[in-house]
Design an enzyme around this catalytic site. Structure first.
Site, PDB file in Angstrom:
ATOM      1  N   ASP A   1       0.834  -1.201   0.000  1.00  0.00           N
ATOM      2  CA  ASP A   1       0.000   0.000   0.000  1.00  0.00           C
ATOM      3  C   ASP A   1       0.870   1.252   0.000  1.00  0.00           C
ATOM      4  O   ASP A   1       2.101   1.178   0.163  1.00  0.00           O
ATOM      5  CB  ASP A   1      -0.940   0.005   1.217  1.00  0.00           C
ATOM      6  CG  ASP A   1      -0.285  -0.497   2.504  1.00  0.00           C
ATOM      7  OD1 ASP A   1       0.960  -0.446   2.597  1.00  0.00           O
ATOM      8  OD2 ASP A   1      -1.003  -0.933   3.403  1.00  0.00           O
TER       9      ASP A   1
ATOM     10  N   GLU B   1      -9.763  -1.771   5.301  1.00  0.00           N
ATOM     11  CA  GLU B   1     -10.387  -1.577   6.598  1.00  0.00           C
ATOM     12  C   GLU B   1     -11.627  -2.473   6.713  1.00  0.00           C
ATOM     13  O   GLU B   1     -12.104  -3.014   5.709  1.00  0.00           O
ATOM     14  CB  GLU B   1     -10.772  -0.093   6.757  1.00  0.00           C
ATOM     15  CG  GLU B   1      -9.600   0.881   6.592  1.00  0.00           C
ATOM     16  CD  GLU B   1      -8.594   0.869   7.750  1.00  0.00           C
ATOM     17  OE1 GLU B   1      -8.519  -0.136   8.493  1.00  0.00           O
ATOM     18  OE2 GLU B   1      -7.858   1.860   7.905  1.00  0.00           O
TER      19      GLU B   1
ATOM     20  N   HIS C   1      -7.427  -4.978   9.987  1.00  0.00           N
ATOM     21  CA  HIS C   1      -7.161  -4.661   8.580  1.00  0.00           C
ATOM     22  C   HIS C   1      -5.909  -5.370   8.076  1.00  0.00           C
ATOM     23  O   HIS C   1      -5.008  -5.702   8.834  1.00  0.00           O
ATOM     24  CB  HIS C   1      -7.103  -3.141   8.327  1.00  0.00           C
ATOM     25  CG  HIS C   1      -5.868  -2.437   8.774  1.00  0.00           C
ATOM     26  ND1 HIS C   1      -5.812  -1.076   8.975  1.00  0.00           N
ATOM     27  CD2 HIS C   1      -4.602  -2.873   9.060  1.00  0.00           C
ATOM     28  CE1 HIS C   1      -4.598  -0.732   9.335  1.00  0.00           C
ATOM     29  NE2 HIS C   1      -3.854  -1.789   9.401  1.00  0.00           N
TER      30      HIS C   1
HETATM   31  C1  F6R Z   1       1.543  -1.793   6.253  1.00  0.00           C
HETATM   32  C2  F6R Z   1       0.130  -2.101   6.289  1.00  0.00           C
HETATM   33  C3  F6R Z   1      -0.641  -2.253   7.541  1.00  0.00           C
HETATM   34  C4  F6R Z   1       0.173  -2.698   8.761  1.00  0.00           C
HETATM   35  C5  F6R Z   1      -0.714  -2.743   9.986  1.00  0.00           C
HETATM   36  C6  F6R Z   1       0.073  -3.085  11.231  1.00  0.00           C
HETATM   37  O1  F6R Z   1       2.010  -1.717   4.923  1.00  0.00           O
HETATM   38  O2  F6R Z   1      -0.424  -2.208   5.263  1.00  0.00           O
HETATM   39  O3  F6R Z   1      -1.685  -3.175   7.325  1.00  0.00           O
HETATM   40  O4  F6R Z   1       0.732  -3.943   8.514  1.00  0.00           O
HETATM   41  O5  F6R Z   1      -1.343  -1.517  10.177  1.00  0.00           O
HETATM   42  O6  F6R Z   1       0.972  -2.045  11.488  1.00  0.00           O
HETATM   43  P1  F6R Z   1       2.139  -2.231  12.543  1.00  0.00           P
HETATM   44  O7  F6R Z   1       2.956  -3.358  12.064  1.00  0.00           O
HETATM   45  O8  F6R Z   1       2.893  -0.931  12.524  1.00  0.00           O
HETATM   46  O9  F6R Z   1       1.480  -2.518  13.848  1.00  0.00           O
END
Ligand code: F6R
Length: 246
Positions: A66, A142, A137
């Protein structure tokens, strides 16, 4: 689903890296799907350590999950910049082999389609590393995202903007929109590795692994994928049933 519970983030990274390295041994041109955020950080560090022992990543292709819309790629918080700085450069992946949706395109729909076409030209993602949001997500899909969704323009939820505020001045400074691989896109990866650590992820991990398969928890779609490994630390495993959390 294979659920692996480990003690601490370093072991989580070691287990994640071991799976990537196995794929790399089979194919030096591995197409690796890379998440940003905290969850895969120790995996990337373990891969960088492997590089110091002679493992060659120069033919690897990195595919992003993303990208924020409207942040210049030169902005250090843009995922393009993050992935180049924290993954591709330390691993020695060639800059031209990093594929990220264009969050600055005048036409985001066309940029999303171009990204999908580029992934197809690569032959698809062989191994996709994923984190999970507190709200379940995957990527920026979402709750409520369709299971068959493709790469597209999407809106970040308030939860996600609050969680990602740590990289910005505050939640209101986090971009409102993004381009994200769809759940249908992610599900086409041959193998998926979901990484999660910390108590704050426990409910989302339990819903994803053991809950009903529902668009209310996007990550629950992984229950329908034939090759998923979930690697979690004890805290993130805290709400799984005892039979799994061993
Ligand atoms: C990152 C992404 C998100 C994260 C998720 C968890 O490219 O797409 O889905 O993997 O928000 O974030 P962290 O690892 O920072 O807790």
């Amino acid at each position: 689903m294979d659920v692996v519970v480990v003690d601490g983030q370093d072991l989580l990274g070691d287990r994640g890296a071991a799976l990537v390295l196995r794929e790399l041994r089979a194919d030096p041109g591995l197409v690796l799907g890379v998440a940003t955020g905290s969850s895969p950080a120790t995996t990337y560090r373990a891969l960088v350590r492997a590089r110091t022992t002679g493992v060659d990543f120069s033919e690897v292709r990195c595919v992003a999950l993303d990208e924020y819309v409207g942040l210049p790629t030169s902005d250090p918080r843009a995922y393009d910049a993050v992935l180049r700085r924290e993954v591709a450069e330390p691993l020695g992946v060639r800059p031209e082999n990093v594929l990220v949706p264009d969050g600055n395109a005048a036409d985001p729909g066309r940029a999303a389609d171009a990204f999908e076409a580029a992934v197809r030209r690569l032959g698809g993602v062989r191994m996709q590393l994923l984190g999970i949001g507190r709200n379940g997500h995957l990527g920026f899909n979402e709750p409520g995202s369709a299971f068959d969704s493709r790469t597209r323009l999407a809106t970040l939820s308030a939860t996600t903007r609050a969680d990602n505020a740590r990289f910005f001045e505050g939640p209101e400074d986090v971009p409102e929109h993004c381009l994200t691989q769809g759940l249908g896109t992610i599900m086409e990866s041959a193998k998926i590795v979901l990484l999660a650590s910390g108590r704050q992820k426990a409910a989302a991990v339990a819903a994803a692994v053991e809950g009903p398969v529902t668009e209310a928890c996007p990550a629950s779609v992984l229950q329908r994928h034939p090759d998923v490994t979930v690697i979690v630390d004890r805290e993130a495993a805290g709400r799984l049933t005892a039979s799994l959390a061993t």
